[in-house]
Design an enzyme around this catalytic site. Sequence first.
Site, PDB file in Angstrom:
ATOM      1  N   TYR A 151     -11.413  -5.289 -14.579  1.00  0.00           N
ATOM      2  CA  TYR A 151     -11.430  -6.393 -13.609  1.00  0.00           C
ATOM      3  C   TYR A 151     -12.422  -6.117 -12.481  1.00  0.00           C
ATOM      4  O   TYR A 151     -12.756  -7.013 -11.711  1.00  0.00           O
ATOM      5  CB  TYR A 151     -10.036  -6.616 -13.027  1.00  0.00           C
ATOM      6  CG  TYR A 151      -9.040  -7.225 -13.989  1.00  0.00           C
ATOM      7  CD1 TYR A 151      -9.402  -8.263 -14.838  1.00  0.00           C
ATOM      8  CD2 TYR A 151      -7.730  -6.774 -14.034  1.00  0.00           C
ATOM      9  CE1 TYR A 151      -8.479  -8.827 -15.717  1.00  0.00           C
ATOM     10  CE2 TYR A 151      -6.794  -7.326 -14.903  1.00  0.00           C
ATOM     11  CZ  TYR A 151      -7.180  -8.362 -15.743  1.00  0.00           C
ATOM     12  OH  TYR A 151      -6.273  -8.911 -16.603  1.00  0.00           O
ATOM     13  N   LYS A 166     -12.536  -1.145  -6.985  1.00  0.00           N
ATOM     14  CA  LYS A 166     -12.738  -0.475  -8.283  1.00  0.00           C
ATOM     15  C   LYS A 166     -14.191  -0.593  -8.732  1.00  0.00           C
ATOM     16  O   LYS A 166     -14.729   0.325  -9.344  1.00  0.00           O
ATOM     17  CB  LYS A 166     -11.798  -1.061  -9.332  1.00  0.00           C
ATOM     18  CG  LYS A 166     -10.303  -0.859  -9.035  1.00  0.00           C
ATOM     19  CD  LYS A 166      -9.874   0.581  -9.164  1.00  0.00           C
ATOM     20  CE  LYS A 166      -8.350   0.709  -9.099  1.00  0.00           C
ATOM     21  NZ  LYS A 166      -7.870   2.084  -9.256  1.00  0.00           N
TER      22      LYS A 166
HETATM   23  C1  HXC Z   1      -0.258  -9.821   1.315  1.00  0.00           C
HETATM   24  C2  HXC Z   1       0.062  -7.653   2.038  1.00  0.00           C
HETATM   25  C3  HXC Z   1       0.955  -7.399   0.954  1.00  0.00           C
HETATM   26  C4  HXC Z   1       1.206  -8.467   0.032  1.00  0.00           C
HETATM   27  C5  HXC Z   1       0.786  -5.591   2.148  1.00  0.00           C
HETATM   28  N1  HXC Z   1      -0.007  -6.519   2.743  1.00  0.00           N
HETATM   29  N2  HXC Z   1       1.367  -6.108   1.055  1.00  0.00           N
HETATM   30  N3  HXC Z   1      -0.553  -8.841   2.217  1.00  0.00           N
HETATM   31  N4  HXC Z   1       0.570  -9.649   0.255  1.00  0.00           N
HETATM   32  N5  HXC Z   1       2.009  -8.322  -1.013  1.00  0.00           N
HETATM   33  C6  HXC Z   1      -0.764  -6.336   3.952  1.00  0.00           C
HETATM   34  C7  HXC Z   1       0.144  -6.122   5.140  1.00  0.00           C
HETATM   35  O1  HXC Z   1       0.652  -7.336   5.634  1.00  0.00           O
HETATM   36  C8  HXC Z   1      -0.793  -5.437   6.139  1.00  0.00           C
HETATM   37  O2  HXC Z   1      -1.674  -6.345   6.747  1.00  0.00           O
HETATM   38  C9  HXC Z   1      -1.644  -4.565   5.224  1.00  0.00           C
HETATM   39  O3  HXC Z   1      -1.567  -5.151   3.918  1.00  0.00           O
HETATM   40  C10 HXC Z   1      -1.168  -3.135   5.168  1.00  0.00           C
HETATM   41  O4  HXC Z   1       0.180  -3.135   4.735  1.00  0.00           O
HETATM   42  P1  HXC Z   1       1.108  -1.838   4.944  1.00  0.00           P
HETATM   43  O5  HXC Z   1       2.374  -2.105   4.240  1.00  0.00           O
HETATM   44  O6  HXC Z   1       1.140  -1.466   6.396  1.00  0.00           O
HETATM   45  O7  HXC Z   1       0.241  -0.724   4.215  1.00  0.00           O
HETATM   46  P2  HXC Z   1       0.697   0.658   3.581  1.00  0.00           P
HETATM   47  O8  HXC Z   1       2.077   1.059   4.064  1.00  0.00           O
HETATM   48  O9  HXC Z   1      -0.407   1.605   3.804  1.00  0.00           O
HETATM   49  O10 HXC Z   1       0.869   0.323   2.024  1.00  0.00           O
HETATM   50  C11 HXC Z   1      -0.259   0.148   1.212  1.00  0.00           C
HETATM   51  C12 HXC Z   1      -0.008  -0.971   0.193  1.00  0.00           C
HETATM   52  C13 HXC Z   1       1.342  -0.732  -0.558  1.00  0.00           C
HETATM   53  C14 HXC Z   1      -1.178  -1.028  -0.775  1.00  0.00           C
HETATM   54  C15 HXC Z   1       0.114  -2.291   0.947  1.00  0.00           C
HETATM   55  O11 HXC Z   1       1.607  -1.780  -1.441  1.00  0.00           O
HETATM   56  C16 HXC Z   1       1.339   0.581  -1.281  1.00  0.00           C
HETATM   57  O12 HXC Z   1       1.639   1.624  -0.723  1.00  0.00           O
HETATM   58  N6  HXC Z   1       0.997   0.603  -2.580  1.00  0.00           N
HETATM   59  C17 HXC Z   1       0.938   1.844  -3.377  1.00  0.00           C
HETATM   60  C18 HXC Z   1       1.485   1.613  -4.735  1.00  0.00           C
HETATM   61  C19 HXC Z   1       0.674   0.603  -5.479  1.00  0.00           C
HETATM   62  O13 HXC Z   1       0.143  -0.346  -4.940  1.00  0.00           O
HETATM   63  N7  HXC Z   1       0.668   0.745  -6.777  1.00  0.00           N
HETATM   64  C20 HXC Z   1      -0.028  -0.215  -7.644  1.00  0.00           C
HETATM   65  C21 HXC Z   1      -1.371   0.250  -7.872  1.00  0.00           C
HETATM   66  S1  HXC Z   1      -1.839  -0.458  -9.340  1.00  0.00           S
HETATM   67  P3  HXC Z   1      -1.365  -6.967   8.244  1.00  0.00           P
HETATM   68  O14 HXC Z   1      -2.505  -7.875   8.506  1.00  0.00           O
HETATM   69  O15 HXC Z   1      -0.052  -7.698   8.139  1.00  0.00           O
HETATM   70  O16 HXC Z   1      -1.300  -5.793   9.176  1.00  0.00           O
HETATM   71  C22 HXC Z   1      -3.449  -0.709  -9.359  1.00  0.00           C
HETATM   72  C23 HXC Z   1      -3.947  -1.276 -10.630  1.00  0.00           C
HETATM   73  C24 HXC Z   1      -3.127  -2.419 -11.084  1.00  0.00           C
HETATM   74  O17 HXC Z   1      -4.137  -0.436  -8.466  1.00  0.00           O
HETATM   75  C25 HXC Z   1      -3.360  -2.715 -12.526  1.00  0.00           C
HETATM   76  C26 HXC Z   1      -2.622  -3.948 -12.954  1.00  0.00           C
HETATM   77  C27 HXC Z   1      -1.988  -3.813 -14.262  1.00  0.00           C
END
Ligand code: HXC
Length: 262
Positions: A151, A166
Site C-alpha cells: 500500500y 511505509k
Molecule cells: C483518528 C487518531 C486515532 C484514530 C489516534 N489518533 N488514534 N485519530 N483516528 N483511530 C490521533 C490522536 O487523536 C492524536 O491526535 C494522535 O493520533 C496521537 O494519538 P495518541 O493516542 O496520543 O498516540 P500514541 O499513544 O503515541 O499512540 C500511537 C497510535 C496507537 C499509533 C495512535 O494506535 C498505537 O500505539 N499503535 C501501536 C499499535 C499499532 O498501531 N499496531 C498496528 C500497526 S499495523 P490529536 O490531534 O488528538 O492530539 C500496521 C500495518 C497494518 O502498521 C497492516 C494492515 C493489515
Amino acid sequence: MEDIFGPGLLKGRVALVTGGGTGIGLSTATLLSTLGAHVVLAGRREDVVRDAADNIVAQGNAASSVQLDVRDYEQVAATIAGIVKDQGGLDILVNNAAGNFRCATEELSPNGWRTVVDIDLHGTFNCTRAAFDALSASPYTGRVVSIITSYGWSGWPGCAPAAAAKAGIQSLMRTLAVEWGDRNILCNSVAPGAIGDTEGAKRIHDDVGRGDHELSRVPVGRYGERDDIAAAVAYLVSPAGRYVNGTDLVVDGGRQFSFGTA
Ligand code: HXC
C-alpha cells in the site's frame, strides 16, 4: 518453520527486533531465536516484551528485552550501545515497530499524521542510523530488514500516514542499499499482505467490517500467517540472502496485483 531452515543457521548473530513483543515482530524474533540468534525484543510496553523474551528463553533459545520508544533517538542510541556492550555486537536489525489506524484524511489531525509518521518512518531512521557502526562491524555482514506494505506504492485510502511512511521507509532502504553496500551492510524491505492474528489486520480490516473485502482481494484465498513474514526475514538475514540488497520482498499471496477481472 524452523524445520525448513538448517538448525544453527543464525548461530552467533545478535538481532534487534523492534515491536518484538507481539504479532509479526514476535513471530520473527521467535524464528530467528530458534535458528540460533540471540534476539533482543524491543517495545514500548516493558511487561509485554519481557514476557515474550521469557517465553523464548523457556523454549531453550536466547533472548532478552528492552523497553523502547523508537521515536526517541537518544533512547534508541543508548539501547543499541547497551546491546553491543552486553552481547558483543549487533548483526541484524528488524524495523518492525509501527503504528496505524483507519481515519479519513479530511478528519485526520496534524498530530495524528505526525504520530504515525514518527513511529514508522522516523523510528526506522532512528534505529537504522544508530545501528550503523555495529552493523558495519558485523562478521556476518550486517542486515537491515524493514517491514513495509505494498500500500506504500499503491496508496492506502483511509490510512494515508501509514502509506506515506511505509513508502518513505522503502525509499530509505533503497538509498541505504547503495550508500552502505560497500560498508558491510545489506538493507531490504519485506512487504506483508493481510496477515491473520495481528493487531494491524484486527484494527484496519476486521474491526471495521472490511475483513471479507480484504480477503476477496487475496488471490490465494486466505490471509497469510505471521510465520510467512518471519520466514521471509529469516531468508534475508541468512547466508542465502548475502547478495540481496535494496529489494522489496512482497509476501502477500499476490494481493498487490489483484485489480479484479477486466
Ligand atoms: C483518528 C487518531 C486515532 C484514530 C489516534 N489518533 N488514534 N485519530 N483516528 N483511530 C490521533 C490522536 O487523536 C492524536 O491526535 C494522535 O493520533 C496521537 O494519538 P495518541 O493516542 O496520543 O498516540 P500514541 O499513544 O503515541 O499512540 C500511537 C497510535 C496507537 C499509533 C495512535 O494506535 C498505537 O500505539 N499503535 C501501536 C499499535 C499499532 O498501531 N499496531 C498496528 C500497526 S499495523 P490529536 O490531534 O488528538 O492530539 C500496521 C500495518 C497494518 O502498521 C497492516 C494492515 C493489515
